[in-house]
Design a protein around this motif. Structure first.
Motif, PDB file in Angstrom:
ATOM      1  N   PRO A  72       0.812  -1.220   0.000  1.00 37.61           N
ATOM      2  CA  PRO A  72       0.000   0.000   0.000  1.00 37.61           C
ATOM      3  C   PRO A  72       0.845   1.270   0.000  1.00 37.61           C
ATOM      4  O   PRO A  72       0.374   2.325  -0.382  1.00 37.61           O
ATOM      5  CB  PRO A  72      -0.835  -0.115   1.272  1.00 37.61           C
ATOM      6  CG  PRO A  72      -0.210  -1.180   2.081  1.00 37.61           C
ATOM      7  CD  PRO A  72       0.589  -2.044   1.175  1.00 37.61           C
ATOM      8  N   GLY A  73       2.111   1.199   0.396  1.00 41.98           N
ATOM      9  CA  GLY A  73       2.960   2.384   0.440  1.00 41.98           C
ATOM     10  C   GLY A  73       3.761   2.617  -0.822  1.00 41.98           C
ATOM     11  O   GLY A  73       4.481   3.605  -0.938  1.00 41.98           O
ATOM     12  N   CYS A  74       3.645   1.748  -1.803  1.00 41.79           N
ATOM     13  CA  CYS A  74       4.436   1.865  -3.026  1.00 41.79           C
ATOM     14  C   CYS A  74       3.829   2.927  -3.939  1.00 41.79           C
ATOM     15  O   CYS A  74       2.641   2.874  -4.252  1.00 41.79           O
ATOM     16  CB  CYS A  74       4.496   0.526  -3.748  1.00 41.79           C
ATOM     17  SG  CYS A  74       5.601   0.551  -5.160  1.00 41.79           S
ATOM     18  N   PRO A  75       4.650   3.909  -4.376  1.00 42.06           N
ATOM     19  CA  PRO A  75       4.095   4.984  -5.208  1.00 42.06           C
ATOM     20  C   PRO A  75       3.831   4.584  -6.662  1.00 42.06           C
ATOM     21  O   PRO A  75       3.038   5.233  -7.340  1.00 42.06           O
ATOM     22  CB  PRO A  75       5.178   6.061  -5.142  1.00 42.06           C
ATOM     23  CG  PRO A  75       6.439   5.303  -4.868  1.00 42.06           C
ATOM     24  CD  PRO A  75       6.044   4.110  -4.035  1.00 42.06           C
ATOM     25  N   ALA A  76       4.477   3.537  -7.148  1.00 42.89           N
ATOM     26  CA  ALA A  76       4.284   3.118  -8.543  1.00 42.89           C
ATOM     27  C   ALA A  76       2.996   2.311  -8.673  1.00 42.89           C
ATOM     28  O   ALA A  76       2.639   1.564  -7.766  1.00 42.89           O
ATOM     29  CB  ALA A  76       5.471   2.287  -9.014  1.00 42.89           C
ATOM     30  N   PRO A  77       2.295   2.415  -9.796  1.00 42.26           N
ATOM     31  CA  PRO A  77       1.053   1.647  -9.970  1.00 42.26           C
ATOM     32  C   PRO A  77       1.343   0.156 -10.166  1.00 42.26           C
ATOM     33  O   PRO A  77       2.384  -0.217 -10.703  1.00 42.26           O
ATOM     34  CB  PRO A  77       0.437   2.247 -11.238  1.00 42.26           C
ATOM     35  CG  PRO A  77       1.592   2.822 -11.978  1.00 42.26           C
ATOM     36  CD  PRO A  77       2.591   3.263 -10.945  1.00 42.26           C
ATOM     37  N   TYR A  78       0.435  -0.672  -9.708  1.00 38.80           N
ATOM     38  CA  TYR A  78       0.547  -2.118  -9.903  1.00 38.80           C
ATOM     39  C   TYR A  78       0.239  -2.428 -11.361  1.00 38.80           C
ATOM     40  O   TYR A  78      -0.780  -1.998 -11.892  1.00 38.80           O
ATOM     41  CB  TYR A  78      -0.431  -2.864  -8.988  1.00 38.80           C
ATOM     42  CG  TYR A  78      -0.408  -4.356  -9.202  1.00 38.80           C
ATOM     43  CD1 TYR A  78       0.656  -5.115  -8.758  1.00 38.80           C
ATOM     44  CD2 TYR A  78      -1.440  -4.999  -9.877  1.00 38.80           C
ATOM     45  CE1 TYR A  78       0.703  -6.487  -8.963  1.00 38.80           C
ATOM     46  CE2 TYR A  78      -1.412  -6.370 -10.086  1.00 38.80           C
ATOM     47  CZ  TYR A  78      -0.344  -7.103  -9.623  1.00 38.80           C
ATOM     48  OH  TYR A  78      -0.298  -8.461  -9.826  1.00 38.80           O
ATOM     49  N   GLU A  79       1.124  -3.177 -12.021  1.00 32.77           N
ATOM     50  CA  GLU A  79       0.951  -3.476 -13.448  1.00 32.77           C
ATOM     51  C   GLU A  79       0.792  -4.960 -13.731  1.00 32.77           C
ATOM     52  O   GLU A  79       0.899  -5.390 -14.873  1.00 32.77           O
ATOM     53  CB  GLU A  79       2.132  -2.915 -14.237  1.00 32.77           C
ATOM     54  CG  GLU A  79       2.200  -1.399 -14.175  1.00 32.77           C
ATOM     55  CD  GLU A  79       3.330  -0.815 -14.995  1.00 32.77           C
ATOM     56  OE1 GLU A  79       4.121  -1.581 -15.586  1.00 32.77           O
ATOM     57  OE2 GLU A  79       3.416   0.418 -15.043  1.00 32.77           O
ATOM     58  N   GLY A  80       0.559  -5.765 -12.720  1.00 36.28           N
ATOM     59  CA  GLY A  80       0.371  -7.191 -12.934  1.00 36.28           C
ATOM     60  C   GLY A  80       1.694  -7.933 -13.029  1.00 36.28           C
ATOM     61  O   GLY A  80       2.767  -7.347 -12.932  1.00 36.28           O
ATOM     62  N   ILE A  81       1.598  -9.223 -13.224  1.00 34.90           N
ATOM     63  CA  ILE A  81       2.762 -10.087 -13.335  1.00 34.90           C
ATOM     64  C   ILE A  81       3.065 -10.224 -14.822  1.00 34.90           C
ATOM     65  O   ILE A  81       2.225 -10.679 -15.592  1.00 34.90           O
ATOM     66  CB  ILE A  81       2.489 -11.452 -12.689  1.00 34.90           C
ATOM     67  CG1 ILE A  81       2.173 -11.267 -11.198  1.00 34.90           C
ATOM     68  CG2 ILE A  81       3.669 -12.396 -12.885  1.00 34.90           C
ATOM     69  CD1 ILE A  81       1.636 -12.507 -10.516  1.00 34.90           C
ATOM     70  N   LYS A  82       4.276  -9.823 -15.227  1.00 37.96           N
ATOM     71  CA  LYS A  82       4.612  -9.816 -16.650  1.00 37.96           C
ATOM     72  C   LYS A  82       6.004 -10.391 -16.892  1.00 37.96           C
ATOM     73  O   LYS A  82       6.884 -10.281 -16.057  1.00 37.96           O
ATOM     74  CB  LYS A  82       4.641  -8.385 -17.189  1.00 37.96           C
ATOM     75  CG  LYS A  82       3.364  -7.634 -17.104  1.00 37.96           C
ATOM     76  CD  LYS A  82       3.591  -6.281 -17.732  1.00 37.96           C
ATOM     77  CE  LYS A  82       2.527  -5.294 -17.397  1.00 37.96           C
ATOM     78  NZ  LYS A  82       2.834  -3.987 -17.952  1.00 37.96           N
ATOM     79  N   GLY A  83       6.184 -10.959 -18.076  1.00 36.14           N
ATOM     80  CA  GLY A  83       7.504 -11.313 -18.550  1.00 36.14           C
ATOM     81  C   GLY A  83       8.170 -12.502 -17.901  1.00 36.14           C
ATOM     82  O   GLY A  83       9.382 -12.649 -18.016  1.00 36.14           O
ATOM     83  N   ALA A  84       7.408 -13.342 -17.228  1.00 40.61           N
ATOM     84  CA  ALA A  84       7.993 -14.519 -16.585  1.00 40.61           C
ATOM     85  C   ALA A  84       6.961 -15.631 -16.537  1.00 40.61           C
ATOM     86  O   ALA A  84       5.757 -15.380 -16.556  1.00 40.61           O
ATOM     87  CB  ALA A  84       8.455 -14.182 -15.175  1.00 40.61           C
ATOM     88  N   SER A  85       7.465 -16.863 -16.491  1.00 38.67           N
ATOM     89  CA  SER A  85       6.616 -18.046 -16.292  1.00 38.67           C
ATOM     90  C   SER A  85       7.226 -18.879 -15.183  1.00 38.67           C
ATOM     91  O   SER A  85       8.445 -18.900 -15.026  1.00 38.67           O
ATOM     92  CB  SER A  85       6.564 -18.903 -17.562  1.00 38.67           C
ATOM     93  OG  SER A  85       5.924 -18.219 -18.604  1.00 38.67           O
ATOM     94  N   ILE A  86       6.383 -19.572 -14.461  1.00 36.10           N
ATOM     95  CA  ILE A  86       6.873 -20.525 -13.479  1.00 36.10           C
ATOM     96  C   ILE A  86       6.883 -21.891 -14.151  1.00 36.10           C
ATOM     97  O   ILE A  86       5.842 -22.379 -14.589  1.00 36.10           O
ATOM     98  CB  ILE A  86       5.997 -20.547 -12.213  1.00 36.10           C
ATOM     99  CG1 ILE A  86       5.971 -19.157 -11.571  1.00 36.10           C
ATOM    100  CG2 ILE A  86       6.520 -21.600 -11.234  1.00 36.10           C
ATOM    101  CD1 ILE A  86       5.058 -19.051 -10.379  1.00 36.10           C
ATOM    102  N   ALA A  87       8.065 -22.482 -14.259  1.00 42.27           N
ATOM    103  CA  ALA A  87       8.221 -23.798 -14.881  1.00 42.27           C
ATOM    104  C   ALA A  87       8.175 -24.855 -13.792  1.00 42.27           C
ATOM    105  O   ALA A  87       8.906 -24.771 -12.802  1.00 42.27           O
ATOM    106  CB  ALA A  87       9.544 -23.871 -15.633  1.00 42.27           C
ATOM    107  N   VAL A  88       7.302 -25.840 -13.979  1.00 41.30           N
ATOM    108  CA  VAL A  88       7.145 -26.916 -13.007  1.00 41.30           C
ATOM    109  C   VAL A  88       7.439 -28.240 -13.694  1.00 41.30           C
ATOM    110  O   VAL A  88       6.769 -28.600 -14.667  1.00 41.30           O
ATOM    111  CB  VAL A  88       5.714 -26.946 -12.416  1.00 41.30           C
ATOM    112  CG1 VAL A  88       5.578 -28.063 -11.391  1.00 41.30           C
ATOM    113  CG2 VAL A  88       5.348 -25.598 -11.808  1.00 41.30           C
ATOM    114  N   GLY A  89       8.429 -28.952 -13.200  1.00 40.51           N
ATOM    115  CA  GLY A  89       8.730 -30.293 -13.681  1.00 40.51           C
ATOM    116  C   GLY A  89       8.021 -31.319 -12.827  1.00 40.51           C
ATOM    117  O   GLY A  89       8.076 -31.243 -11.596  1.00 40.51           O
ATOM    118  N   VAL A  90       7.333 -32.231 -13.447  1.00 37.32           N
ATOM    119  CA  VAL A  90       6.587 -33.263 -12.727  1.00 37.32           C
ATOM    120  C   VAL A  90       7.141 -34.639 -13.079  1.00 37.32           C
ATOM    121  O   VAL A  90       7.990 -34.771 -13.958  1.00 37.32           O
ATOM    122  CB  VAL A  90       5.071 -33.166 -13.029  1.00 37.32           C
ATOM    123  CG1 VAL A  90       4.506 -31.835 -12.548  1.00 37.32           C
ATOM    124  CG2 VAL A  90       4.794 -33.368 -14.506  1.00 37.32           C
TER     125      VAL A  90
END
Length: 145
Positions: A72-90
């Motif tokens: 809540p104290g961050c002055p920059a706007p929230y822009e979502g999660i971008k430019g990355a993927s979580i890779a899961v090996g099963v």
């Protein structure tokens, strides 16, 4: 050394981590709100942000997935999660299918889970929280390379 993923959400971290706990059948180790922050930290928390998640930690096997809601104290706007993927090996086709289908619930499948030249199963999706995932079950010859 351990490398962990830390996600930032725009207000739905609790919902996302409860969803991931079910998808991965994992242990939710921590879930603290900004209201629980000690007053000694000196951070002024607006009333509308008190129930937002300051820190969440999910143990998936021997790995950690961590997150919080946007500060809540961050002055920059929230822009979502971008430019990355979580890779899961099963470890199996069944595990790949179960996890992919769970994460895809109300999400956007970018590449259906299918056999590829390197994997028994590989698929890509963005879940309903905007997090990109790649699910992979390697072929033995690729895993050994």
């Amino acid at each position: 050394m351990q490398l962990s993923t830390y996600l930032i959400f725009g207000g739905n971290c609790r919902e996302a981590f409860e969803f991931y706990q079910r998808c991965f059948d994992a242990k939710l180790e921590a879930m603290a709100t900004y209201a629980e922050m000690p007053a000694s930290e000196g951070m002024e928390i607006p009333e509308e942000a008190r129930d937002l998640i300051m820190h969440a930690r999910l143990r998936i096997g021997d790995q950690l997935l961590m997150a919080s809601d946007y500060s809540p104290g961050c002055p920059a706007p929230y822009e979502g999660i971008k430019g990355a993927s979580i890779a899961v090996g099963v470890d199996s086709v069944e595990q790949a299918e179960k996890l992919f289908n769970a994460l895809a619930d109300n999400g956007n499948v970018q590449m259906p889970l299918e056999e590829t030249f390197w994997a028994h199963r590989f698929g890509m999706l963005v879940d309903k929280f905007g997090v990109a995932w790649m699910i992979n079950y390697d072929k033995e010859e690729q895993a050994a390379a």
